[in-house]
Design a protein around this motif. Structure first.
Motif, PDB file in Angstrom:
ATOM      1  N   GLN A  19       0.915  -1.125   0.052  1.00  0.00           N
ATOM      2  CA  GLN A  19       0.053   0.079   0.028  1.00  0.00           C
ATOM      3  C   GLN A  19       0.868   1.163  -0.104  1.00  0.00           C
ATOM      4  O   GLN A  19       1.639   1.448   0.944  1.00  0.00           O
ATOM      5  CB  GLN A  19      -0.985   0.100   1.201  1.00  0.00           C
ATOM      6  N   ARG A  20       0.942   2.026  -1.012  1.00  0.00           N
ATOM      7  CA  ARG A  20       1.817   2.971  -1.154  1.00  0.00           C
ATOM      8  C   ARG A  20       1.048   4.266  -1.034  1.00  0.00           C
ATOM      9  O   ARG A  20      -0.297   4.645  -1.133  1.00  0.00           O
ATOM     10  CB  ARG A  20       2.501   3.089  -2.775  1.00  0.00           C
ATOM     11  N   LEU A  21       1.733   5.471  -0.543  1.00  0.00           N
ATOM     12  CA  LEU A  21       1.454   6.740  -0.228  1.00  0.00           C
ATOM     13  C   LEU A  21       1.735   7.550  -1.731  1.00  0.00           C
ATOM     14  O   LEU A  21       2.954   7.008  -2.054  1.00  0.00           O
ATOM     15  CB  LEU A  21       2.065   7.382   1.049  1.00  0.00           C
ATOM     16  N   PRO A  54       4.811  -0.688   2.798  1.00  0.00           N
ATOM     17  CA  PRO A  54       3.943   0.422   2.843  1.00  0.00           C
ATOM     18  C   PRO A  54       4.733   1.821   2.630  1.00  0.00           C
ATOM     19  O   PRO A  54       6.012   1.740   3.083  1.00  0.00           O
ATOM     20  CB  PRO A  54       3.286   0.240   4.218  1.00  0.00           C
ATOM     21  N   GLY A  55       4.032   2.850   2.770  1.00  0.00           N
ATOM     22  CA  GLY A  55       4.871   3.993   2.712  1.00  0.00           C
ATOM     23  C   GLY A  55       4.997   4.749   1.241  1.00  0.00           C
ATOM     24  O   GLY A  55       4.181   4.243   0.411  1.00  0.00           O
ATOM     25  N   VAL A  73       8.820   6.755   5.311  1.00  0.00           N
ATOM     26  CA  VAL A  73       8.012   5.865   5.987  1.00  0.00           C
ATOM     27  C   VAL A  73       8.217   6.368   7.390  1.00  0.00           C
ATOM     28  O   VAL A  73       8.770   6.929   8.075  1.00  0.00           O
ATOM     29  CB  VAL A  73       8.373   4.441   5.821  1.00  0.00           C
ATOM     30  N   GLU A  76       3.211   4.988  11.481  1.00  0.00           N
ATOM     31  CA  GLU A  76       1.779   5.033  10.931  1.00  0.00           C
ATOM     32  C   GLU A  76       1.289   4.270   9.916  1.00  0.00           C
ATOM     33  O   GLU A  76       0.435   3.644  10.049  1.00  0.00           O
ATOM     34  CB  GLU A  76       1.568   6.609  10.830  1.00  0.00           C
ATOM     35  N   GLN A  77       2.361   3.901   8.885  1.00  0.00           N
ATOM     36  CA  GLN A  77       2.138   3.055   8.000  1.00  0.00           C
ATOM     37  C   GLN A  77       2.311   1.670   8.609  1.00  0.00           C
ATOM     38  O   GLN A  77       1.530   0.545   7.965  1.00  0.00           O
ATOM     39  CB  GLN A  77       3.000   3.385   6.759  1.00  0.00           C
ATOM     40  N   ASN A  78       3.255   1.387   9.339  1.00  0.00           N
ATOM     41  CA  ASN A  78       3.500   0.095   9.773  1.00  0.00           C
ATOM     42  C   ASN A  78       4.627   0.259  10.757  1.00  0.00           C
ATOM     43  O   ASN A  78       5.780   1.022  10.659  1.00  0.00           O
ATOM     44  CB  ASN A  78       3.994  -0.906   8.684  1.00  0.00           C
ATOM     45  N   GLY A 307      -0.652  -2.458   6.998  1.00  0.00           N
ATOM     46  CA  GLY A 307      -0.196  -1.734   5.727  1.00  0.00           C
ATOM     47  C   GLY A 307       0.471  -2.892   4.809  1.00  0.00           C
ATOM     48  O   GLY A 307       0.802  -2.450   3.630  1.00  0.00           O
TER      49      GLY A 307
END
Length: 330
Positions: A19-21, A54-55, A73, A76-78, A307
């Motif tokens: 899951q990417r920001l 993630p991130g 990262v 909050e993301q992981n 995440g």
């Protein structure tokens, strides 16, 4: 159980991503800090499409025409991802120049957000199912890695230390709730039933895994198709947070269950055909592979981490392939 007793798994390609920001998802202060470190304003982004972490991970185009690949990262993301990013900084500082990996240009850590800027590694992920010519190029790049030693003064731990807990997966399954083992029985290729009847033996083999992986070579420890980029004749090995120091053949073993799950061939045949396997005793391979299979199998029945929703499925399909390979060594 021999490999011939099991049903051959469907070789259809399996792609996994995290899951990417996006750039606009980053806090304004983080965007400002990235531009400060990069030395120019960001004018465009191209998000990374491979990898599970993630991130934020994207190639950023800068106003002065340069490009930089940036990872960012926070917990909050992981919760574990910032420490993995810090580990990737240590890894990047240990990679010798002969290893085909993008250089770390800068990094920053405010205790919350960890930022890494790399030179841009151009190219694409290997086509799936694996094409023999592309797999050959990746194996040739890994052969260079298998001979490389970390740079002097590195801060990497040994492969044995890195996997000491992970390779106790069979013991954890044996001592855990019966439902965890029950869930493995439904896996494809009949490996669930086989592992249940060989659980004590698997745990015994895995007890020798860390000793089998001892060595003084740089080990990536997480190579799969999504951690490789191909550009013409050049191969880039990317994403190094699990790097350690161990046996030169370790990465070949770590890679092959994912190659099998993505239609690239039988691990047993590929492993012994590669010069990287020279001098490896079958018992060493069996021990290390038992540890890896236990890590994948135990991980596959755990709740999904924050995440990273695809991780458990990836571990499950690699566990299936590792167990099929292990059955050939039994």
């Amino acid at each position: 159980m021999s490999a011939d007793d099991a049903t051959t798994p469907d070789p259809a390609p399996l792609a996994f991503s995290g899951q990417r920001l996006d750039w606009r998802d980053l806090p304004r202060s983080v965007r400002a800090r990235i531009q400060e470190l990069a030395g120019a304003q960001v004018t465009a982004e191209m998000s990374a499409t491979s990898g599970l972490s993630p991130g934020f991970a994207a190639v950023l185009e800068l106003a002065d025409g340069r490009g930089v690949f940036v990872k960012a990262v926070s917990p909050e993301q992981n919760p574990q991802s910032p420490d993995l990013a810090r580990a990737e900084v240590r890894a990047a500082q240990a990679i010798p120049p002969e290893v085909p990996a993008p250089a770390l240009l800068w990094h920053d850590d405010d205790g919350d957000w960890v930022l890494l800027g790399f030179e841009v590694a151009t190219g694409r992920s290997p086509l799936l199912p694996w094409r023999p010519a592309e797999l050959r190029r990746v194996l040739d790049a890994m052969a260079v890695l298998s001979q490389a030693r970390p740079l002097p003064g590195h801060q990497l731990i040994t492969t044995a230390e890195h996997f000491a807990e992970d390779f106790r997966g069979w013991r954890a399954l044996a001592g855990g709730p019966g439902s965890d083992l029950d869930r493995t029985a439904g896996w494809a290729a009949g490996t669930g039933d086989w592992l249940r009847t060989h659980l004590d033996q698997l745990a015994e083999w895995a007890g020798d895994a860390t000793a089998a992986l001892a060595g003084d070579r740089l080990v990536h420890a997480d190579l799969r198709a999504d951690n490789v980029l191909l550009d013409g004749d050049h191969v880039s090995l990317i994403d190094w947070p699990h790097a350690s120091v161990g046996a030169g053949w370790a990465d070949l073993m770590f890679l092959l269950p994912s190659v099998a799950m993505q239609g690239g061939g039988r691990p047993q045949e590929i492993f012994w055909a590669e010069p990287m396997s020279a001098g490896v005793e079958p018992e060493q391979l069996r021990a290390a592979l038992a540890g890896l299979a236990g890590y994948f199998t135990y991980g596959a029945v755990q709740p999904a981490p924050v995440g990273i929703p695809n991780l458990r499925r990836l571990q499950r399909v690699q566990a299936e392939q590792a167990l099929l390979w292990l059955a050939e060594l039994a």
